[in-house]
Write a protein that holds these residues in place. Structure first.
Motif, PDB file in Angstrom:
ATOM      1  N   GLY A   1       3.151   1.560  10.865  1.00  0.00           N
ATOM      2  CA  GLY A   1       2.506   1.223  10.365  1.00  0.00           C
ATOM      3  C   GLY A   1       2.993   0.320   9.690  1.00  0.00           C
ATOM      4  O   GLY A   1       4.329  -0.334   8.932  1.00  0.00           O
ATOM      5  N   ARG A   2       2.323  -0.479   8.529  1.00  0.00           N
ATOM      6  CA  ARG A   2       2.296  -1.719   7.068  1.00  0.00           C
ATOM      7  C   ARG A   2       3.084  -0.695   6.272  1.00  0.00           C
ATOM      8  O   ARG A   2       2.743   0.173   6.007  1.00  0.00           O
ATOM      9  CB  ARG A   2       1.753  -2.673   7.148  1.00  0.00           C
ATOM     10  N   SER A   3       3.881  -1.443   5.100  1.00  0.00           N
ATOM     11  CA  SER A   3       4.322  -0.622   3.560  1.00  0.00           C
ATOM     12  C   SER A   3       3.020  -0.427   3.132  1.00  0.00           C
ATOM     13  O   SER A   3       1.669  -1.466   2.934  1.00  0.00           O
ATOM     14  CB  SER A   3       5.030  -1.651   3.152  1.00  0.00           C
ATOM     15  N   MET A   4       2.808   0.324   2.029  1.00  0.00           N
ATOM     16  CA  MET A   4       1.372   0.762   1.227  1.00  0.00           C
ATOM     17  C   MET A   4       1.276  -0.689   0.667  1.00  0.00           C
ATOM     18  O   MET A   4      -0.128  -1.261   0.568  1.00  0.00           O
ATOM     19  CB  MET A   4       1.217   1.875   0.307  1.00  0.00           C
ATOM     20  N   ALA A   5       1.929  -1.250   0.121  1.00  0.00           N
ATOM     21  CA  ALA A   5       1.638  -2.638  -0.476  1.00  0.00           C
ATOM     22  C   ALA A   5       1.162  -3.994   0.599  1.00  0.00           C
ATOM     23  O   ALA A   5       0.260  -4.209   0.304  1.00  0.00           O
ATOM     24  CB  ALA A   5       2.978  -3.108  -1.335  1.00  0.00           C
ATOM     25  N   GLU A   6       1.328  -3.521   1.674  1.00  0.00           N
ATOM     26  CA  GLU A   6       1.106  -4.906   2.185  1.00  0.00           C
ATOM     27  C   GLU A   6      -0.233  -4.292   2.633  1.00  0.00           C
ATOM     28  O   GLU A   6      -1.243  -5.381   2.666  1.00  0.00           O
ATOM     29  CB  GLU A   6       1.691  -4.605   3.602  1.00  0.00           C
TER      30      GLU A   6
ATOM     31  N   ASN B   1      -8.341  -5.154  -3.333  1.00  0.00           N
ATOM     32  CA  ASN B   1      -9.018  -4.483  -4.959  1.00  0.00           C
ATOM     33  C   ASN B   1      -8.727  -2.974  -4.628  1.00  0.00           C
ATOM     34  O   ASN B   1     -10.456  -3.047  -5.849  1.00  0.00           O
ATOM     35  CB  ASN B   1      -9.937  -5.251  -5.622  1.00  0.00           C
ATOM     36  N   VAL B   2      -8.512  -2.171  -4.809  1.00  0.00           N
ATOM     37  CA  VAL B   2      -8.651  -0.294  -4.493  1.00  0.00           C
ATOM     38  C   VAL B   2      -8.670  -0.608  -6.250  1.00  0.00           C
ATOM     39  O   VAL B   2      -6.951  -0.805  -6.811  1.00  0.00           O
ATOM     40  CB  VAL B   2      -7.491   0.345  -3.836  1.00  0.00           C
ATOM     41  N   THR B   3      -9.602   0.425  -6.853  1.00  0.00           N
ATOM     42  CA  THR B   3      -9.968   1.129  -7.796  1.00  0.00           C
ATOM     43  C   THR B   3      -8.851   2.027  -8.236  1.00  0.00           C
ATOM     44  O   THR B   3      -8.175   2.487  -7.447  1.00  0.00           O
ATOM     45  CB  THR B   3     -11.049   1.358  -8.248  1.00  0.00           C
TER      46      THR B   3
ATOM     47  N   VAL C   1      -0.886   1.304  -3.997  1.00  0.00           N
ATOM     48  CA  VAL C   1      -2.010   0.746  -4.015  1.00  0.00           C
ATOM     49  C   VAL C   1      -3.300   0.635  -4.342  1.00  0.00           C
ATOM     50  O   VAL C   1      -4.124  -0.460  -4.493  1.00  0.00           O
ATOM     51  CB  VAL C   1      -2.847   2.352  -2.766  1.00  0.00           C
ATOM     52  N   ILE C   2      -2.841   1.226  -6.057  1.00  0.00           N
ATOM     53  CA  ILE C   2      -4.196   0.711  -7.262  1.00  0.00           C
ATOM     54  C   ILE C   2      -3.995  -0.807  -7.195  1.00  0.00           C
ATOM     55  O   ILE C   2      -2.902  -1.123  -8.250  1.00  0.00           O
ATOM     56  CB  ILE C   2      -4.270   1.846  -8.088  1.00  0.00           C
ATOM     57  N   THR C   3      -4.532  -1.443  -7.174  1.00  0.00           N
ATOM     58  CA  THR C   3      -4.577  -3.096  -6.997  1.00  0.00           C
ATOM     59  C   THR C   3      -5.095  -3.594  -8.250  1.00  0.00           C
ATOM     60  O   THR C   3      -5.220  -5.262  -8.936  1.00  0.00           O
ATOM     61  CB  THR C   3      -3.960  -3.827  -6.224  1.00  0.00           C
TER      62      THR C   3
END
Ligand code: HEM
Length: 150
Positions: free
Chosen positions: A95-100, A106-108, A147-149
């Motif tokens: 799968g993709r990187s967690m950032a990607e 917009n995960v809080t 993950v949290i952005t």
């Protein structure tokens, strides 16, 4: 939230932004206990666990909005592969990187904690030993930076 998770979140490096999985400084493998993958029931156990967890994420009002319209089967499959790798199991994560993967969602922090809490309930439901649960959570916790952005 478990103590282990809280400690791991505090200790997480602040520099993991946009790093691909293989470049995580403290990830992705649990250390010191090669039987952790077996304690999770191997790949079949992880698959059953992710079925339980996704059902819970879809019921929890804090996580449901993120997963309701997503490709749940794909996410479950990739989570099984990723956690299998983290637990030193015989898998490959493609799968993709967690950032990607989480960019723009917009995960809080609240949603992150809710996801982890539902995972913990699912792990308890499958009688996964507490020590094995904590090894997984400690390995996953540093990913919160990607993950949290929001
Ligand atoms: C340590 C915590 C987490 C891990 C290990 C994780 C892992 C993953 C993985 C492996 C994927 C699939 C990657 C791919 O599509 O290539 C994914 C996608 C996704 N995750 Fe997470 N995740 C975490 C936290 C969260 C949280 C807290 C939320 C929201 C409450 C979330 C929502 C999603 C959604 C909606 C997708 C699908 C994105 C898309 O299809 O574009 N994740 N995650």
């Amino acid at each position: 939230m478990s103590l282990v998770l809280a400690l791991a979140l505090m200790a997480a490096p602040a520099t993991a932004d946009a790093m691909p999985m293989e470049h995580y400084p403290t990830l992705p493998h649990v250390g010191g206990a090669d039987h952790t993958f077996t304690e999770f029931g191997g790949k079949d156990g992880l698959t059953a666990l992710m079925d339980d967890a996704m059902a819970r994420w879809l019921r929890n009002p804090r996580t449901r909005p993120f997963f309701a319209n997503a490709d749940q089967a794909r996410i479950k499959h990739l989570l099984v592969e990723q956690i299998c790798v983290v637990l030193n199991g015989p898998c490959t994560y493609e799968g993709r990187s967690m950032a990607e993967a989480h960019r723009g969602l917009n995960v809080t922090q609240g949603a992150f904690y809710a996801l982890v809490e539902e995972l913990q309930i699912a792990m308890n439901g499958r009688h996964i030993p507490f020590s094995a649960q904590n090894r997984l959570l400690a390995a996953l916790a540093p990913m919160h930076k990607d993950v949290i952005t929001h």
